[in-house]
Design an enzyme around this catalytic site. Structure first.
Site, PDB file in Angstrom:
ATOM      1  N   ASP A 218       0.548 -50.509  64.575  1.00 44.78           N
ATOM      2  CA  ASP A 218      -0.599 -51.415  64.440  1.00 44.78           C
ATOM      3  C   ASP A 218      -0.195 -52.667  63.650  1.00 44.78           C
ATOM      4  O   ASP A 218      -0.997 -53.596  63.489  1.00 44.78           O
ATOM      5  CB  ASP A 218      -1.826 -50.711  63.849  1.00 44.78           C
ATOM      6  N   SER A 219       1.074 -52.726  63.212  1.00 44.38           N
ATOM      7  CA  SER A 219       1.619 -53.981  62.684  1.00 44.38           C
ATOM      8  C   SER A 219       1.542 -55.067  63.752  1.00 44.38           C
ATOM      9  O   SER A 219       1.675 -56.258  63.447  1.00 44.38           O
ATOM     10  CB  SER A 219       3.076 -53.788  62.239  1.00 44.38           C
TER      11      SER A 219
ATOM     12  N   ASP B 172       0.399 -46.012  67.650  1.00 45.09           N
ATOM     13  CA  ASP B 172      -0.244 -45.973  66.329  1.00 45.09           C
ATOM     14  C   ASP B 172      -1.762 -46.015  66.521  1.00 45.09           C
ATOM     15  O   ASP B 172      -2.274 -46.909  67.208  1.00 45.09           O
ATOM     16  CB  ASP B 172       0.217 -47.223  65.558  1.00 45.09           C
TER      17      ASP B 172
ATOM     18  N   LYS C 199       0.551 -41.728  65.995  1.00 45.66           N
ATOM     19  CA  LYS C 199       0.743 -41.721  64.535  1.00 45.66           C
ATOM     20  C   LYS C 199      -0.596 -41.978  63.870  1.00 45.66           C
ATOM     21  O   LYS C 199      -1.361 -42.840  64.349  1.00 45.66           O
ATOM     22  CB  LYS C 199       1.755 -42.798  64.124  1.00 45.66           C
TER      23      LYS C 199
ATOM     24  N   GLU D 239      -2.444 -42.646  59.983  1.00 47.60           N
ATOM     25  CA  GLU D 239      -2.213 -42.945  58.569  1.00 47.60           C
ATOM     26  C   GLU D 239      -3.086 -42.049  57.691  1.00 47.60           C
ATOM     27  O   GLU D 239      -4.242 -41.771  58.021  1.00 47.60           O
ATOM     28  CB  GLU D 239      -2.552 -44.415  58.280  1.00 47.60           C
TER      29      GLU D 239
ATOM     30  N   GLU E 251       6.055 -44.598  53.494  1.00 46.48           N
ATOM     31  CA  GLU E 251       6.166 -46.050  53.338  1.00 46.48           C
ATOM     32  C   GLU E 251       6.012 -46.453  51.875  1.00 46.48           C
ATOM     33  O   GLU E 251       5.013 -46.090  51.217  1.00 46.48           O
ATOM     34  CB  GLU E 251       5.093 -46.743  54.202  1.00 46.48           C
TER      35      GLU E 251
HETATM   36  O1  KIV Z   1       2.492 -50.297  62.179  1.00 48.31           O
HETATM   37  C1  KIV Z   1       3.685 -50.133  61.921  1.00 48.31           C
HETATM   38  O2  KIV Z   1       4.563 -50.911  62.316  1.00 48.31           O
HETATM   39  C2  KIV Z   1       4.044 -48.969  61.129  1.00 48.31           C
HETATM   40  C3  KIV Z   1       5.480 -48.811  60.723  1.00 48.31           C
HETATM   41  C4  KIV Z   1       5.838 -49.809  59.706  1.00 48.31           C
HETATM   42  C5  KIV Z   1       5.787 -47.434  60.275  1.00 48.31           C
HETATM   43  O3  KIV Z   1       3.221 -48.177  60.838  1.00 48.31           O
END
Ligand code: KIV
Length: 288
Positions: A50-51, A89, A119, A121, A186
Site C-alpha cells: 500500500d506504499s 497488501d 499482507k 498490518e 518494520e
Molecule cells: O506497503 C509496503 O510497501 C510495505 C512494505 C514496506 C513492507 O508494507
C-alpha cells in the site's frame, strides 16, 4: 552457484525458508514493468504494497489508497510476475470492520487480482484466522505499521523500551499462532527483530529491522532512487534512476527544441513519393 529456488515460489516454500536457513528477498512492485524488473532481479516475493499510495499515487501517507486502486495494480503486477510469490497488501479500511469484510476483500485480491497471499498490518489474530480459514494465506506486519500513523504520532521507530518489546514479542507469537506464513518487521531495534526471528518458526522479513531477519524487503522506488524525498536510514539506494530519468527527459526536450530530434534514421520514407526525388536520392532509397 546453482539456483536452489523452485520454478514457482509457493507459500509453503516461503514458510519453510528459516528451516532451510535461506534468506528471502522481497521487493514491492506496482505494475507490469516494475514486477518484471523485480522478478528478473531474483526476488522471491513481489509485494504490491500500500506504499503505492505514496510512491505512485503521490499521497503523503498510505491511508487514502482504496481496495479498487490496489486491485488495479495487483492485476498489472500479476501480468509481470511468473515465478515469485505475489502478495497483495490489504489497504487501510479494507479489513478494519471485521473478519467478514477482511475475507470478502482478500478473496477479491485472489480471485480478481491473481494474488497468492495477502499482507495485513498490526496484531489482528481474529482477522488472520478468518483469512486462513477462507484459504487466504496471510503475511503479518508488525512494528512501524504505516496504517497506525496517527496512533503512533508519526513515522517513529517502534518496540523501544521493555513494555513495547514485550508487546511486540507477544504480538508476533499471536500472528504466528493465527496461521500467518511470514512476518514483516518494520523499523524496530535490531536486537528485538533478532529475538522475534529466533522465537518464530515462520520467516521474518525486515525493513529497518537489522540483519538478523530471515529476509529483507525494500520499496522499489526507494531502492532505485525514484523516490527522492528524505529517505529513512534503512533505505540503501542502489541506483539514482530519478536523476537519470530527469537528465534523459531534459536531453529529449533540448534535442526537440534544437531540431536534433528526430534524425533521418528515426523517420520513415514513402518510396512511392520517390518519383519526385532526384536520381541520387532514388539510388539511396532503392539501393541503386
Ligand atoms: O506497503 C509496503 O510497501 C510495505 C512494505 C514496506 C513492507 O508494507
Amino acid at each position: 552457484m546453482a539456483d536452489a529456488r523452485p520454478k514457482r515460489v509457493t507459500v509453503p516454500w516461503i514458510a519453510a525458508a528459516s528451516e532451510r536457513g535461506e534468506r528471502l528477498v522481497m521487493l514491492t512492485a506496482y505494475d507490469y514493468p516494475s514486477a518484471r524488473l523485480v522478478e528478473a532481479g531474483g526476488a522471491d516475493i513481489v509485494l504490491v504494497g500500500d506504499s503505492l499510495a505514496m510512491v505512485v499515487l503521490g499521497h503523503p501517507d498510505t491511508l487514502a489508497v482504496t481496495m479498487d486502486e490496489m486491485l488495479h495494480h495487483v492485476k498489472a503486477a500479476r501480468r509481470g510476475t511468473e515465478r515469485a510469490l505475489l502478495v497483495a497488501d490489504m489497504p487501510y479500511g479494507s479489513f478494519h470492520l471485521g473478519p467478514e469484510q477482511a475475507v470478502a476483500n482478500a478473496v477479491r485480491f485472489l480471485k480478481e487480482g491473481g494474488a497468492e497471499a495477502v499482507k495485513i498490518e498490526g496484531a489482528r489474530p481474529e482477522i488472520a484466522r478468518a483469512l486462513v480459514a477462507a484459504e487466504v494465506p496471510v503475511m503479518g506486519h508488525l512494528g512501524l505499521t504505516p496504517q497506525s500513523l496517527h496512533r503512533f504520532g508519526g513515522f517513529k521507530v517502534q518496540g523501544r523500551g521493555e513494555e513495547a518489546r514485550e508487546a511486540l514479542l507477544a504480538a508476533a507469537a499471536e500472528v504466528e499462532a493465527a496461521g500467518a506464513f511470514a512476518l514483516v518487521l518494520e523499523c524496530i531495534p535490531s536486537a528485538l527483530a533478532a529475538e522475534v526471528t529466533a522465537r518464530l518458526g515462520i520467516p521474518t522479513l525486515g525493513i529497518g529491522a537489522g540483519a538478523a531477519c530471515d529476509g529483507q524487503v525494500l520499496v522499489f522506488h526507494d531502492l532505485l532512487g525514484f523516490e527522492e524525498r528524505i529517505a529513512p536510514r534503512f533505505v540503501r539506494r542502489y541506483a539514482q534512476l530519478g536523476r537519470d530519468a530527469r537528465e534523459a527527459l531534459a536531453a529529449f526536450a533540448e534535442d526537440v527544441r534544437a531540431g536534433r530530434f528526430p534524425a533521418a534514421a528515426e523517420s520513415y520514407e514513402d518510396p512511392l513519393a520517390a518519383r519526385t526525388k532526384a536520381p541520387s536520392e532514388l539510388a539511396r532509397i532503392y539501393g541503386g
